[in-house]
Design a protein around this motif. Structure first.
Motif, mmCIF file in Angstrom:
data_model
loop_
_atom_site.group_PDB
_atom_site.id
_atom_site.type_symbol
_atom_site.label_atom_id
_atom_site.label_comp_id
_atom_site.label_asym_id
_atom_site.label_seq_id
_atom_site.Cartn_x
_atom_site.Cartn_y
_atom_site.Cartn_z
ATOM 1 N N ALA A 191 2.673 -2.106 5.420
ATOM 2 C CA ALA A 191 2.290 -3.074 4.397
ATOM 3 C C ALA A 191 1.164 -2.509 3.538
ATOM 4 C CB ALA A 191 1.850 -4.385 5.041
ATOM 5 N N THR A 192 1.110 -2.944 2.277
ATOM 6 C CA THR A 192 0.076 -2.502 1.355
ATOM 7 C C THR A 192 -0.588 -3.713 0.703
ATOM 8 O OG1 THR A 192 1.677 -2.323 -0.455
ATOM 9 C CG2 THR A 192 1.263 -0.333 0.856
ATOM 10 N N ALA A 193 -1.799 -3.496 0.151
ATOM 11 C CA ALA A 193 -2.531 -4.587 -0.491
ATOM 12 C C ALA A 193 -3.542 -4.011 -1.457
ATOM 13 C CB ALA A 193 -3.225 -5.445 0.568
ATOM 14 N N ASP A 194 -4.213 -4.904 -2.194
ATOM 15 C CA ASP A 194 -5.253 -4.447 -3.116
ATOM 16 C C ASP A 194 -6.625 -4.411 -2.455
ATOM 17 O OD1 ASP A 194 -5.477 -7.178 -2.886
ATOM 18 O OD2 ASP A 194 -5.602 -7.586 -5.034
ATOM 19 N N VAL A 195 -6.679 -4.601 -1.144
ATOM 20 C CA VAL A 195 -7.890 -4.414 -0.346
ATOM 21 C C VAL A 195 -7.456 -3.712 0.942
ATOM 22 C CG1 VAL A 195 -9.016 -6.495 -1.256
ATOM 23 C CG2 VAL A 195 -7.661 -6.633 0.844
ATOM 24 N N PRO A 196 -8.384 -3.102 1.686
ATOM 25 C CA PRO A 196 -7.987 -2.488 2.956
ATOM 26 C C PRO A 196 -7.509 -3.538 3.953
ATOM 27 C CG PRO A 196 -10.131 -1.671 2.222
ATOM 28 C CD PRO A 196 -9.804 -2.842 1.347
ATOM 29 N N LEU A 197 -6.375 -3.287 4.573
ATOM 30 C CA LEU A 197 -5.833 -4.204 5.574
ATOM 31 C C LEU A 197 -6.242 -3.829 6.988
ATOM 32 C CD1 LEU A 197 -2.154 -4.582 4.263
ATOM 33 C CD2 LEU A 197 -4.011 -6.262 4.061
ATOM 34 N N ASP A 198 -6.824 -2.652 7.147
ATOM 35 C CA ASP A 198 -7.049 -2.104 8.484
ATOM 36 C C ASP A 198 -8.524 -2.074 8.899
ATOM 37 O OD1 ASP A 198 -7.897 -0.173 6.732
ATOM 38 O OD2 ASP A 198 -6.927 1.495 7.760
ATOM 39 N N ALA A 199 -9.359 -2.890 8.266
ATOM 40 C CA ALA A 199 -10.797 -2.820 8.538
ATOM 41 C C ALA A 199 -11.382 -4.173 8.926
ATOM 42 C CB ALA A 199 -11.526 -2.261 7.322
ATOM 43 N N ALA B 216 -13.078 -7.059 5.279
ATOM 44 C CA ALA B 216 -12.505 -6.234 4.215
ATOM 45 C C ALA B 216 -11.424 -6.971 3.424
ATOM 46 C CB ALA B 216 -11.918 -4.954 4.808
ATOM 47 N N LEU B 217 -10.957 -8.106 3.937
ATOM 48 C CA LEU B 217 -9.896 -8.859 3.264
ATOM 49 C C LEU B 217 -10.430 -9.777 2.169
ATOM 50 C CD1 LEU B 217 -7.751 -9.923 6.362
ATOM 51 C CD2 LEU B 217 -7.305 -8.023 4.787
ATOM 52 N N ALA B 218 -11.745 -9.924 2.070
ATOM 53 C CA ALA B 218 -12.330 -10.811 1.066
ATOM 54 C C ALA B 218 -11.867 -10.411 -0.336
ATOM 55 C CB ALA B 218 -13.853 -10.761 1.155
ATOM 56 N N GLY B 219 -11.404 -11.383 -1.104
ATOM 57 C CA GLY B 219 -10.971 -11.133 -2.472
ATOM 58 C C GLY B 219 -9.542 -10.645 -2.600
ATOM 59 N N VAL B 220 -8.782 -10.589 -1.501
ATOM 60 C CA VAL B 220 -7.399 -10.115 -1.570
ATOM 61 C C VAL B 220 -6.567 -11.003 -2.494
ATOM 62 C CG1 VAL B 220 -6.689 -11.430 0.475
ATOM 63 C CG2 VAL B 220 -5.394 -9.397 -0.207
ATOM 64 N N THR B 221 -5.734 -10.370 -3.319
ATOM 65 C CA THR B 221 -4.844 -11.129 -4.206
ATOM 66 C C THR B 221 -3.389 -10.708 -4.075
ATOM 67 O OG1 THR B 221 -5.145 -9.579 -6.053
ATOM 68 C CG2 THR B 221 -6.686 -11.437 -5.901
ATOM 69 N N ARG B 222 -3.163 -9.532 -3.470
ATOM 70 C CA ARG B 222 -1.784 -9.034 -3.379
ATOM 71 C C ARG B 222 -1.566 -8.338 -2.037
ATOM 72 N NH1 ARG B 222 0.302 -4.268 -3.604
ATOM 73 N NH2 ARG B 222 -1.675 -3.317 -4.307
ATOM 74 N N VAL B 223 -0.509 -8.745 -1.339
ATOM 75 C CA VAL B 223 -0.086 -8.084 -0.102
ATOM 76 C C VAL B 223 1.424 -7.940 -0.151
ATOM 77 C CG1 VAL B 223 -0.020 -8.150 2.409
ATOM 78 C CG2 VAL B 223 -1.986 -9.116 1.199
ATOM 79 N N ASP B 224 1.902 -6.743 0.100
ATOM 80 C CA ASP B 224 3.341 -6.468 0.090
ATOM 81 C C ASP B 224 3.758 -6.021 1.494
ATOM 82 O OD1 ASP B 224 5.949 -5.696 -0.291
ATOM 83 O OD2 ASP B 224 5.551 -4.345 -1.970
ATOM 84 N N VAL B 225 4.558 -6.846 2.183
ATOM 85 C CA VAL B 225 4.984 -6.529 3.546
ATOM 86 C C VAL B 225 6.421 -6.005 3.593
ATOM 87 C CG1 VAL B 225 3.399 -8.214 4.554
ATOM 88 C CG2 VAL B 225 5.744 -8.899 3.999
ATOM 89 N N THR B 226 6.978 -5.650 2.440
ATOM 90 C CA THR B 226 8.376 -5.200 2.380
ATOM 91 C C THR B 226 8.633 -4.011 3.297
ATOM 92 O OG1 THR B 226 8.528 -5.943 0.082
ATOM 93 C CG2 THR B 226 10.217 -4.413 0.873
ATOM 94 N N ALA B 227 7.784 -3.003 3.231
ATOM 95 C CA ALA B 227 7.989 -1.801 4.045
ATOM 96 C C ALA B 227 7.912 -2.117 5.530
ATOM 97 C CB ALA B 227 6.963 -0.738 3.674
ATOM 98 N N ALA B 228 7.019 -3.001 5.920
ATOM 99 C CA ALA B 228 6.889 -3.376 7.329
ATOM 100 C C ALA B 228 8.140 -4.094 7.818
ATOM 101 C CB ALA B 228 5.656 -4.250 7.522
#
Length: 371
Positions: free
Chosen positions: A147-155, A159-171
Motif C-alpha cells: 500500500a502507498t500513501a501521501d504520508v509514511p504508513l510504516d512509522a 506519522a499518519l497525521a494529515g493523511v489524505t490519500r491511501v491506495d491499498v490496490t497493490a496489497a
C-alpha cells in the motif's frame, strides 16, 4: 478423577504450556492418582502458534521481520495442511518494547510475515491478534504488503497525521486468492469511546491527551482509505476492527474475515470432546477480570465446560471479579496466587507459586486428595 487443564498464558510471566505444566505438577502433589490432561490455550495473542503446533502438528518456519520500532525480530510461522498460522504479537507485541512507544510503533513486521506466508504457498493465512504494542490502524501491515500513501504508513500513528490519500490496490492484489482469517480476542470497533485507542491505549503507553489525538488521526486515516461517507467507513465500525490497535481493520480491508480466536483454538485441540471426557475443567490467566468476558480464553473454556455440564474453576495471578460475575461466566470458583503471596512475589516466582496454588486447590476439588 479426570481433570482437564486448559489455561491461557499468564501475561509476561508464563506461557500457556508452562502454566499448564505448573498447574498439573501442583495438582499431582495432593492428588497423584488423578488423571490430568493438559491442553494449553490461546485466544489469538501470545502463544497462538505454539498451542496450534502442539494440536495440529505441521512445520515451523522462522522469518526475520522488522519489529515495532525497527529492530529486527524472529517470527515463527506454522504451516499445516495448506494453512499458515501467524501470531502478530511475535512481530509487534508488548514484550518487544521497553519503554513502550505507542506513537511510533508499527505493524509493518506483521505484513512482512503475511507476505512470507503467501510466498511460501499458503492458500489460507490465519493471523492471531492480541498482545500488540501498536495502535497504527494496521497502516504498517498495509505498507509491507504494497500500500502507498501521501504520508509514511510504516512509522506508527504519529506519522499518519494529515493523511489524505491511501491506495491499498497493490496489497489487495498481493493477497488475491488467499483466504485471510482474523483470529481475534476482542470485538471492538476501531474508533470512538469504545474503540481500540480508548480501550487499550493506556496499556500501550498512551496518555489521555494522546488517546484523543491518536483517535483523531486514525479517523482521518479511515477517511483516506475508505472514503468520507458512513457507508464507505462501515468496516471501521465492524466487530474486531479495533483488535491489536487496528490490525483487524487493515486485514478486513484486504478481505479478511473475523473469527473468535479462542473458538478456533478450541476446535483445533478438540476442547469440547475433551471436556466431556473429564470430571473437572481448570483454566487460568494472569489477571482474571471483567475483560475476560469478551473473547478471552477463560470465558471460552468456561463456556465449553458449561455446555459439557462440567464444573470449571480458574487459577490466576490475580482475581478481580466477584462470585456473581464468575457464575455469569460459567465459573464455579476462582483462586489467586496474589491473595496468598502478594503481587510482587507472584511475579518473581510464577511457576512455583502457581504450582503451590494448584496443590491447595486440589485439596478442595479432588475426592482422592480429601481421603
Amino acid at each position: 478423577m479426570r481433570v482437564l487443564v486448559a489455561p491461557d498464558a499468564f501475561g509476561g510471566t508464563l506461557s500457556a504450556p508452562e502454566a499448564a505444566r505448573a498447574i498439573a505438577e501442583g495438582w499431582h502433589r495432593h492428588a497423584p492418582d488423578d488423571v490430568l490432561t493438559v491442553a494449553a490455550m490461546s485466544d489469538g495473542g501470545p502463544g497462538f502458534v505454539d498451542v496450534l503446533h502442539a494440536a495440529l502438528g505441521g512445520e515451523l518456519a522462522v522469518v526475520t521481520v522488522r519489529g515495532p520500532v525497527g529492530t529486527e525480530v524472529p517470527v515463527t510461522v506454522l504451516h499445516a495442511d495448506g494453512t499458515a498460522y501467524v501470531e502478530s504479537a511475535q512481530a509487534c507485541g508488548l514484550h518487544l518494547l521497553d519503554p513502550l512507544d505507542p506513537l511510533h510503533a508499527s505493524t509493518y513486521g506483521v505484513g512482512q510475515v503475511v507476505a512470507e506466508a503467501v510466498a511460501a504457498g499458503a492458500g489460507r493465512v490465519v493471523v492471531g491478534l492480541g498482545g500488540s504494542a501498536t495502535n497504527d490502524g494496521g497502516a504498517g501491515l498495509l505498507a509491507a504488503l504494497g500500500a502507498t500513501a501521501d504520508v509514511p504508513l510504516d512509522a506508527g500513528p504519529d506519522a499518519l497525521a494529515g493523511v489524505t490519500r491511501v491506495d491499498v490496490t497493490a496489497a489487495r492484489e498481493r493477497l488475491a486468492g488467499v483466504d485471510l482469517v482474523i483470529a481475534s480476542d476482542v470485538d471492538l470497533a476501531l474508533l470512538g469511546m469504545f474503540g481500540a485507542t480508548k480501550t487499550f491505549g493506556p496499556q500501550k503507553g498512551l496518555t489521555e491527551e494522546q488517546i484523543l489525538r491518536v483517535d483523531g488521526i486514525l479517523d482521518g486515516f479511515v477517511g483516506a482509505v475508505c472514503g468520507p461517507t458512513p457507508a464507505e467507513r462501515r468496516v471501521a465500525d465492524a466487530k474486531g476492527a479495533g483488535a491489536a490497535g487496528g490490525l483487524g481493520f487493515a486485514l478486513m480491508l484486504l478481505g479478511g474475515s473475523v473469527v473468535s480466536g479462542i473458538d478456533l483454538v478450541a476446535e483445533a485441540v478438540g476442547l469440547t470432546r475433551q471436556a466431556v471426557d473429564h470430571d473437572l475443567v481448570v483454566t487460568g490467566e494472569g489477571t482474571y477480570d471483567f475483560s475476560s468476558r469478551a473473547g478471552k480464553v477463560v470465558f471460552g473454556v468456561a463456556s465449553v465446560a458449561r455446555e459439557a455440564a462440567r464444573p470449571c474453576i480458574v487459577l490466576a495471578g490475580q482475581v478481580q471479579v466477584g462470585s456473581r460475575e464468575m457464575r455469569a461466566m460459567g465459573v464455579e470458583s476462582a483462586y489467586a496466587v496474589a491473595e496468598r503471596v502478594g503481587v510482587e512475589a507472584s511475579m518473581s516466582k510464577p511457576y512455583a507459586h502457581l504450582a503451590d496454588l494448584s496443590a491447595r486447590v486440589a485439596r478442595t476439588w479432588s475426592p482422592r486428595s480429601q481421603a
